[in-house]
Design a protein around this motif. Sequence first.
Motif, PDB file in Angstrom:
ATOM      1  N   LEU A  67      -5.398 -58.957   6.909  1.00  0.00           N
ATOM      2  CA  LEU A  67      -6.379 -59.059   5.605  1.00  0.00           C
ATOM      3  C   LEU A  67      -7.284 -57.986   5.257  1.00  0.00           C
ATOM      4  CD1 LEU A  67      -7.930 -60.951   3.497  1.00  0.00           C
ATOM      5  CD2 LEU A  67      -9.299 -61.767   5.174  1.00  0.00           C
ATOM      6  N   ALA A  68      -7.757 -57.392   6.255  1.00  0.00           N
ATOM      7  CA  ALA A  68      -8.687 -56.021   6.054  1.00  0.00           C
ATOM      8  C   ALA A  68      -7.809 -55.150   5.578  1.00  0.00           C
ATOM      9  CB  ALA A  68      -9.472 -55.808   7.443  1.00  0.00           C
ATOM     10  N   GLU A  69      -6.555 -54.763   5.990  1.00  0.00           N
ATOM     11  CA  GLU A  69      -5.979 -53.631   5.375  1.00  0.00           C
ATOM     12  C   GLU A  69      -5.453 -53.971   3.921  1.00  0.00           C
ATOM     13  OE1 GLU A  69      -3.755 -52.380   9.844  1.00  0.00           O
ATOM     14  OE2 GLU A  69      -2.880 -53.849   8.309  1.00  0.00           O
ATOM     15  N   LYS A  70      -5.267 -55.142   3.707  1.00  0.00           N
ATOM     16  CA  LYS A  70      -5.053 -55.474   2.231  1.00  0.00           C
ATOM     17  C   LYS A  70      -6.369 -55.109   1.288  1.00  0.00           C
ATOM     18  CE  LYS A  70      -1.693 -59.196   3.399  1.00  0.00           C
ATOM     19  NZ  LYS A  70      -1.688 -60.714   3.429  1.00  0.00           N
ATOM     20  N   THR A  71      -7.278 -55.742   1.790  1.00  0.00           N
ATOM     21  CA  THR A  71      -8.868 -55.577   1.022  1.00  0.00           C
ATOM     22  C   THR A  71      -8.979 -54.055   1.114  1.00  0.00           C
ATOM     23  OG1 THR A  71     -10.037 -55.911   3.029  1.00  0.00           O
ATOM     24  CG2 THR A  71      -9.481 -57.815   1.337  1.00  0.00           C
ATOM     25  N   ASN A  72      -8.699 -53.152   2.210  1.00  0.00           N
ATOM     26  CA  ASN A  72      -8.744 -51.928   2.121  1.00  0.00           C
ATOM     27  C   ASN A  72      -8.192 -51.023   1.006  1.00  0.00           C
ATOM     28  OD1 ASN A  72      -9.977 -49.554   3.498  1.00  0.00           O
ATOM     29  ND2 ASN A  72      -7.910 -49.152   3.884  1.00  0.00           N
TER      30      ASN A  72
ATOM     31  N   ALA B 225      -3.037 -55.962  -3.931  1.00  0.00           N
ATOM     32  CA  ALA B 225      -2.495 -54.878  -2.953  1.00  0.00           C
ATOM     33  C   ALA B 225      -0.933 -54.676  -3.412  1.00  0.00           C
ATOM     34  CB  ALA B 225      -2.699 -55.525  -1.641  1.00  0.00           C
ATOM     35  N   THR B 226      -0.283 -55.538  -3.702  1.00  0.00           N
ATOM     36  CA  THR B 226       1.118 -55.389  -3.946  1.00  0.00           C
ATOM     37  C   THR B 226       1.424 -54.297  -5.242  1.00  0.00           C
ATOM     38  OG1 THR B 226       1.739 -57.388  -2.989  1.00  0.00           O
ATOM     39  CG2 THR B 226       3.475 -56.436  -4.417  1.00  0.00           C
ATOM     40  N   ARG B 227       0.473 -54.861  -6.156  1.00  0.00           N
ATOM     41  CA  ARG B 227       0.578 -53.922  -7.484  1.00  0.00           C
ATOM     42  C   ARG B 227       0.334 -52.365  -6.970  1.00  0.00           C
ATOM     43  NH1 ARG B 227       0.134 -55.952 -12.796  1.00  0.00           N
ATOM     44  NH2 ARG B 227       0.331 -58.440 -12.807  1.00  0.00           N
ATOM     45  N   ILE B 228      -0.733 -52.188  -6.361  1.00  0.00           N
ATOM     46  CA  ILE B 228      -1.027 -50.688  -6.025  1.00  0.00           C
ATOM     47  C   ILE B 228       0.224 -50.344  -5.299  1.00  0.00           C
ATOM     48  CG2 ILE B 228      -2.465 -49.233  -4.517  1.00  0.00           C
ATOM     49  CD1 ILE B 228      -4.769 -51.667  -5.312  1.00  0.00           C
ATOM     50  N   ALA B 229       0.724 -50.867  -4.225  1.00  0.00           N
ATOM     51  CA  ALA B 229       1.765 -50.257  -3.426  1.00  0.00           C
ATOM     52  C   ALA B 229       2.892 -50.149  -4.299  1.00  0.00           C
ATOM     53  CB  ALA B 229       2.035 -51.224  -2.212  1.00  0.00           C
ATOM     54  N   ALA B 230       3.384 -51.126  -5.313  1.00  0.00           N
ATOM     55  CA  ALA B 230       4.454 -51.109  -6.157  1.00  0.00           C
ATOM     56  C   ALA B 230       4.421 -49.754  -7.078  1.00  0.00           C
ATOM     57  CB  ALA B 230       4.643 -52.150  -6.908  1.00  0.00           C
ATOM     58  N   ALA B 231       3.424 -49.445  -7.418  1.00  0.00           N
ATOM     59  CA  ALA B 231       3.192 -48.253  -8.295  1.00  0.00           C
ATOM     60  C   ALA B 231       3.419 -46.998  -7.477  1.00  0.00           C
ATOM     61  CB  ALA B 231       1.965 -48.385  -9.003  1.00  0.00           C
TER      62      ALA B 231
END
Length: 887
Positions: free
Chosen positions: A84-89, A349-355
């Motif tokens: 969770l903390a890594e996702k919010t990070n 978080a997925t949107r950021i990683a997907a880009a």
Amino acid sequence: MASFYDGVKLSTVTCVLSGLVALGSAGPTAASANAQVAAAAAAQAWVPDGYYVPPYYPAPYGGWVEDWQESYTKAKALVGSMTLAEKTNITAGTGIYMGSAFRVSFPQLCLNDSPAGVRHADNVTAFPDGITVGATFDKALMYKRGVAIGKENRGKGVNVWLGPTVGPIGRKPKGGRNWEGFGADPVLQAVGARETIKGVQEQGVIATIKHFIGNEQEMYRMYNPFQYAYSSNIDDRTLHEVYAWPFAEGIRAGVGAVMMAYNAVNGTACSQHPYLMNALLKDEMGFQGFIMTDWLAHMSGVASAIAGLDMDMPGDVQIPFFGGSYWMYELTRSALNGSVPMDRINDAATRIAAAWYKMGQDKGFPATNFDTNSRAAFNPLYPAALPLSPFGITNEFVPVQDDHDVIARQISQEAITLLKNDGVILPLSPSQHLKVFGTDAQKNPDGINSCTDRNCNKGTLGQGWGSGTVDYPYLDDPISAITAEADNVTFYNTDKFPSVGEVSDSDVAIVFINSDAGENTYTVEGNHGDRDKSGLYAWHDGDKLVQDAASKFSNIIVVIHTVGPLILEKWIDLPSVKAVLVAHLPGQEAGKSLTNVLFGHASPCGHLPYSITKEEDDFPESVTTLIDSEFLNQPQDTYTEGLYIDYRWLNKNKTKPRYAFGHGLSYTNFTFKAASIKQVAKMSAYPPARPGKGSTPDFAQSIPSASEAIAPSGFDKIPRYIYSWLSQGDANRAISDGKTGKYPYPDGYTTTQKPGARAGGGEGGNPALWDVAYSLTVTVQNTGDEYAGKASVQAYLQFPGGIDYDTPIIQLRDFEKTKELKPGETTTVTLILTRKDVSVWDVVAQDWKVPAVDGGYKVWIGDASDSLSIVCHTDTLECETGVVGPV
């Protein structure tokens, strides 16, 4: 009011990073969350009637567009492996002036301005600004500049480039940052954005289209603890047909990020606006990337998360002194107490990683190798933590310019707009005696980068000021180029007309004047970003300098460097003023690009990306008046002019400008002839039903255990660095709070995903909107006998009379620049009109409507909005030449 910058100014070897910040209940406490909701509701009460915006929840999932599905599959797997903390990070910055610690398999991300290059960096190119690019009316040059900017950002290790700018669109002529965009027309802006995004992202760099939306002046654009930002009150049709138009085109091009504006729209701050983010961007426009705040524009936790925000930059609260945040650890807490659903966090978080995956940054992307805070090699890694920060190598001085000076010079040259050339005084002969006046002709004597972010107007004006700037590697100034070209040059480096001795009738005076503007971060010579003090007049008494020179010389050439339109009436009709050139904002290549035109090595081919009126009041008060004072209440900026900005307003009111939108002269003449039109696709009143959404990743997840939110044992924290971790006690309390309390969700809130807006269906909207309705061709001939040149072919649409919609008399819909044509040479240009081009936004149906299927649309073709000599009819499919235009 003042902002620090749009770009990231982090130290370390980065600029801004993806130890990004996180959400919280709405700040440090649930009470502050309630206060934010109440404040937003109170702000709505001040908005004029008729500007209500309905709530829109939940935030639509990303990943359903086919072109993004592979990236989303990879991103979902990565995010699924995170705590969770890594996702919010990865959803927020780690704090202003901070670096980031590598903690998960997703790397640090560097986000950096400027829309004209790489900000606060060495060994880069200071490209011409957007307004200069728009003045070329050349799609190929727009694209080439994007490619070059993308290469330089990649070479410096910038993951996310904060450009292009299409908001402001140029609604207010005195607006401070109009020059960052491409001109005062939605189609010109849209094409500039599209071509730039394509060029940048083909280099593997994520582009960010900004500022969404209604950021049309600088003063009072920002919220602070004592004052609300202004509310841009925009009706639905105007929003779609004018201000959102270029954003839709950018999304259609696959842009990876959108930056929200500081201001409010219809009473709600953009950074927590569920209609703008959830409904318009992510649903109707099918945006698949991530939405970020502007810097320090974040003002709530849960409210902004459920409204669709994906990334908080740079992570701090609005006063960034103590390392506080509305996200990061607060978003972690909000997940544990159930305030923000896990599917929303996973989607963000997925949107950021997907880009990141979409641009191929997972393979061989360069590490960030420069420091925006210092030109030294060895610097503090975490400047905000001084004096406790460790030091290290943060600058590697990597050269990335390549041969980009060539494209920069070509753009600067082809943007130069010849307004007047009486007596064919231009081009000049090198043997003529030239006397040059004005400090704008020479580079700043204090140093070309002596004013941070160009926050002074000294010497040649090559850029506006603020976060849209690039440090000059050098500045090729006009006087150096003129003296290298001509045999007999006398330079008077003054803005007050000096004693010049005897003047012969053959002497030519070249007078340089300028007008500056920029970000409200700085006040320059009394102008608070916007041109609130200078108005639409030349700085440094430039108008008087022209008048004084005209009283002495018989031959005056005026060269103008400017952020936007000027009022020229004090001198434009003086007999001695023979020629006027607008060189816009040329960046580092201000010299040779100008002399190539002055001395006839190239024919001018720039065209005005805005109108120049005879007086400021030729435009309505709603766009001429700047909000320059307010106390406590939210300033209201109501768009009462609707669709009618720039030339649209002038045409409607039969007001003749001094120089019309699209105007630009040449050293040669062109004839447009042999035009034809054909229907490509049969239109219906409304587009065919949108395609359904493709499958999306499963973002659902139960609330994680407290262990996913706790910092590793013994981790040594950096002071003022924003972390996403909670203490064991805070994590336990968050879980307990979730069992006993409930967040006060706004009316209309739901977690049930919607099938999608009627007008949606793909990136940018329903894919059918880009079906070609009509294709036109026109033959262009250089009918001069001496000079080669390039012609700008512009197509303006006139809607049929008798329809149920009020429409501007003409609206730009397409344009093309010819190749360079030799005397007598011809070429054929093709222009197209899409379904969207011939549609209006139907506020009842909430869809684009062709108001007269196969009806009597007229397509006017010419080289300026007031110089249209061909008309083609969509009902008869016939074209007429040699006609008188509609305005």
